[in-house]
Design a protein around this motif. Sequence first.
Motif, PDB file in Angstrom:
ATOM      1  N   ILE A 183       1.015  -1.144   0.153  1.00  0.00           N
ATOM      2  CA  ILE A 183       0.117  -0.059   0.061  1.00  0.00           C
ATOM      3  C   ILE A 183       0.954   1.096  -0.043  1.00  0.00           C
ATOM      4  O   ILE A 183       1.744   1.488   1.050  1.00  0.00           O
ATOM      5  CB  ILE A 183      -0.937   0.117   1.275  1.00  0.00           C
ATOM      6  CG1 ILE A 183      -1.651  -1.167   1.492  1.00  0.00           C
ATOM      7  CG2 ILE A 183      -1.767   1.187   1.106  1.00  0.00           C
ATOM      8  CD1 ILE A 183      -2.517  -1.645   0.225  1.00  0.00           C
ATOM      9  N   ILE A 202       2.566  -2.204   4.312  1.00  0.00           N
ATOM     10  CA  ILE A 202       1.918  -0.534   4.312  1.00  0.00           C
ATOM     11  C   ILE A 202       3.044   0.022   4.227  1.00  0.00           C
ATOM     12  O   ILE A 202       3.864   0.518   5.210  1.00  0.00           O
ATOM     13  CB  ILE A 202       1.058  -0.639   5.602  1.00  0.00           C
ATOM     14  CG1 ILE A 202       0.134  -1.655   5.693  1.00  0.00           C
ATOM     15  CG2 ILE A 202       0.275   0.835   5.741  1.00  0.00           C
ATOM     16  CD1 ILE A 202      -0.665  -1.802   6.705  1.00  0.00           C
ATOM     17  N   PHE A 207      -3.767   3.301   6.439  1.00  0.00           N
ATOM     18  CA  PHE A 207      -4.464   2.329   5.567  1.00  0.00           C
ATOM     19  C   PHE A 207      -5.213   1.917   6.707  1.00  0.00           C
ATOM     20  O   PHE A 207      -4.921   1.380   7.666  1.00  0.00           O
ATOM     21  CB  PHE A 207      -3.557   1.083   4.924  1.00  0.00           C
ATOM     22  CG  PHE A 207      -4.541  -0.190   4.335  1.00  0.00           C
ATOM     23  CD1 PHE A 207      -4.979   0.225   3.241  1.00  0.00           C
ATOM     24  CD2 PHE A 207      -4.243  -1.097   4.797  1.00  0.00           C
ATOM     25  CE1 PHE A 207      -5.811  -0.677   2.600  1.00  0.00           C
ATOM     26  CE2 PHE A 207      -5.095  -2.218   4.184  1.00  0.00           C
ATOM     27  CZ  PHE A 207      -5.839  -2.045   2.988  1.00  0.00           C
TER      28      PHE A 207
END
Length: 325
Positions: A183, A202, A207
């Motif tokens: 992400i 992440i 997120f």
Amino acid sequence: TNSANYTLDIGRHCVLSAGTTLTANASSILVDENWTNNGATFTAGTSTVTFDNDAVNGTLGGTSSTTFYNLVVNDTANTVTLGIATNVAGAFTCTAGTFSTSGTNYAMDIDGAVTINGATVQFNGSAVTVGGSWTFSSGTFTAGTSTVTFDGATTPVTVSGASNTTFNNFTVNKSDNTKIVSIANTSSVTTTSLLTQGILDIQGATFTAGTYDYDQTGTEVRFTLGATQSIQAVTYYNLRINKTAGFTASLTAATSVLNDFTATLGTFSTSATNYAFNVDGDVLINGGTVQCNASAVTVASDWTFSAGTFTAGTSTVTFDGGVAQ
């Protein structure tokens, strides 16, 4: 088309009747209105089929599902709607107009990348699988009640783009637990973020999800790269901190790890609120900084401090495993 890969521009409908064969090779096929496969054999090769009409809506349907190689929606001011479950072996790109999986919620299986750059994409309540990266640069993405699953063996794949994506249900189910979904921008999940197989990385981003399910055996969640990050208070299977030096990932409430916790770069903190931290496997500090503040930390297996900095503060570390440690 033949091996010269000529462009085929269809002014209205492309109807493939039962018993016929269309071999596309590496050609570009332009369709103004409907694509209808009624039992034909479509051999996509490495072709690109583009819906490019600016006056009439189009439907991608028929009695038989079509597997495209590359599929492009560039249908200015109009809508292309699925009329049957559809497969894309290559990339799916939306640059103008609207694409909809329809109110019937037809499934879509995309082996390659998804790019949204100027179009409106509506997933309604469909199940959509994506094998490549997801790039949302501009336009509108309406998740509805859909589930987007990142699957397959391609690694790493990335969720990124100038626009932030809001998924409804988001699932990582890669081919094995070494494959990575990263992400890379601020994205969110309205309902459930589920990690069933693979690594969720992440990357310095925010997120968030309505609920989190990250405790499946063999999976790992990583907090990496720059920016300060909050670690969601859920149960992880493996948790790894690999931030850019000078940046911190901090607990937001009491947190548990079912297997191993690994710190390799950057800072991990239980926070000034001193949240409890439970690790049922090993603690591995191979670099970076681990700050336990005044927290209660429980460890069920081994503690290995190879490199970096451990700041105990006024914490209590309890070894509570049922085996020698």
